[in-house]
Design a protein around this motif. Sequence first.
Motif, short mmCIF file in Angstrom:
data_model
loop_
_atom_site.label_atom_id
_atom_site.label_comp_id
_atom_site.label_asym_id
_atom_site.label_seq_id
_atom_site.Cartn_x
_atom_site.Cartn_y
_atom_site.Cartn_z
N GLU A 183 0.83 -1.21 0.00
CA GLU A 183 0.00 0.00 0.00
C GLU A 183 0.86 1.26 0.00
O GLU A 183 0.55 2.25 -0.67
CB GLU A 183 -0.93 -0.01 1.21
N ALA B 149 1.04 4.18 -2.85
CA ALA B 149 0.82 5.58 -2.46
C ALA B 149 1.95 6.46 -2.96
O ALA B 149 1.72 7.57 -3.46
CB ALA B 149 0.68 5.68 -0.95
N THR C 36 -0.23 0.81 10.73
CA THR C 36 -1.59 0.52 10.30
C THR C 36 -1.95 1.36 9.08
O THR C 36 -1.23 2.30 8.72
CB THR C 36 -2.61 0.84 11.42
N ASP C 37 -3.09 1.04 8.47
CA ASP C 37 -3.57 1.85 7.35
C ASP C 37 -3.88 3.28 7.80
O ASP C 37 -3.73 4.22 7.01
CB ASP C 37 -4.85 1.22 6.76
N ARG C 38 -4.27 3.44 9.03
CA ARG C 38 -4.53 4.79 9.55
C ARG C 38 -3.24 5.61 9.57
O ARG C 38 -3.25 6.80 9.24
CB ARG C 38 -5.13 4.70 10.95
N ASP C 39 -2.13 4.98 9.95
CA ASP C 39 -0.85 5.67 9.90
C ASP C 39 -0.51 6.10 8.47
O ASP C 39 0.02 7.19 8.24
CB ASP C 39 0.27 4.78 10.43
N LEU C 40 -0.81 5.22 7.52
CA LEU C 40 -0.54 5.55 6.12
C LEU C 40 -1.36 6.76 5.68
O LEU C 40 -0.85 7.64 4.98
CB LEU C 40 -0.85 4.34 5.24
N GLU C 41 -2.61 6.84 6.10
CA GLU C 41 -3.44 8.00 5.77
C GLU C 41 -2.83 9.26 6.36
O GLU C 41 -2.80 10.31 5.70
CB GLU C 41 -4.86 7.78 6.30
N ARG C 42 -2.37 9.19 7.59
CA ARG C 42 -1.75 10.34 8.24
C ARG C 42 -0.47 10.77 7.54
O ARG C 42 -0.09 11.95 7.58
CB ARG C 42 -1.43 10.02 9.71
N GLN D 274 0.18 10.68 4.27
CA GLN D 274 0.03 11.09 2.87
C GLN D 274 0.53 12.52 2.62
O GLN D 274 1.20 12.80 1.62
CB GLN D 274 -1.44 10.98 2.45
N ASP D 275 0.20 13.44 3.52
CA ASP D 275 0.64 14.83 3.34
C ASP D 275 2.16 14.94 3.41
O ASP D 275 2.77 15.75 2.69
CB ASP D 275 0.01 15.74 4.39
#
Length: 295
Positions: free
Chosen positions: A199, A203, A277-283, A285-286
């Motif tokens: 993932e 990204a 986690t996937d949540r860390d990946l979302e965080r 992105q910026d």
Amino acid sequence: MSGLKLFHTKGAVAEVTSRLAEVEAEVQALVEGNLEAMLGVRFLASEYSTGPVHGGRIDTLGIDENGAPVIIEFKRATDAGVVNQGLFYLSWLVDHRAEFGHLVRGRLGAAVADQVLWSAPRLICVAGNFTRYDVHAIREHRRSIDLVRYRFFGEDHFGLETVASVAAQTAPPGVRRASEAGVPSARVDKGAMQELFAEVDQALLGLGGDITTVQRKTYRAYQRLRNFACVCPPQRDKLLVYLKVNPEEVDLVPGFTRDVTGLGHHGTGDLEVQLRTDRDLERAQDLFRLSYTAV
């Protein structure tokens, strides 16, 4: 850059006109004097002779941040022979590994010389412009080649723009096109960290079409001329990503981001991002986008 307009905005707005160099040496001297900042390449030699038999002189020899040998050829304006000339020198370089290794050892030390990435030698062509035939030609070769257009703006500004970039398609582990990176995926290994690795890979590659990857034993680098991200192999419970972001310009979060300036680690970059986690990946992105736009 041919369509880029630069304006001076203090006082009355005025366009800063662009220009080519008067002579090729003007571009070469500026880039060589700032090689790491502009291209992420450490300087080894200028006007390097390939000997009487080969009969050539390489504009600039260097080694990039992943250990790949680099040849840089400069042209003041458009030159139909720049790609073929560069490939001529690149073939010489591959046939003279011992000579290059001796040069690296003398300039940068034995540790660097022992880690040269011979699976991914690079050619960077810097010129005033390129033709569509140049762009087509580099896509037909199984080499890592970057076409970079330059412009001077006024007296104090200089710009570089990647026109086209392709990566070698031979002999892994080495540089490959991003879409051929061979990332471990959930179809190969059902482990959570392997899935997260895939993932993260998507990204990072999704940030732009000008990204290539370099595979080293201890990390995978994502680059646009220079590295902007390095991802280490998955650990048992986390992934470590290193970015070209100034840690002082972001809010560091314990357990998520860390300033590693001056600390030894695999890959390049001063900001460490820890992903679990996937949540860390979302965080993250910026931060990925910030590093991508910074190089």
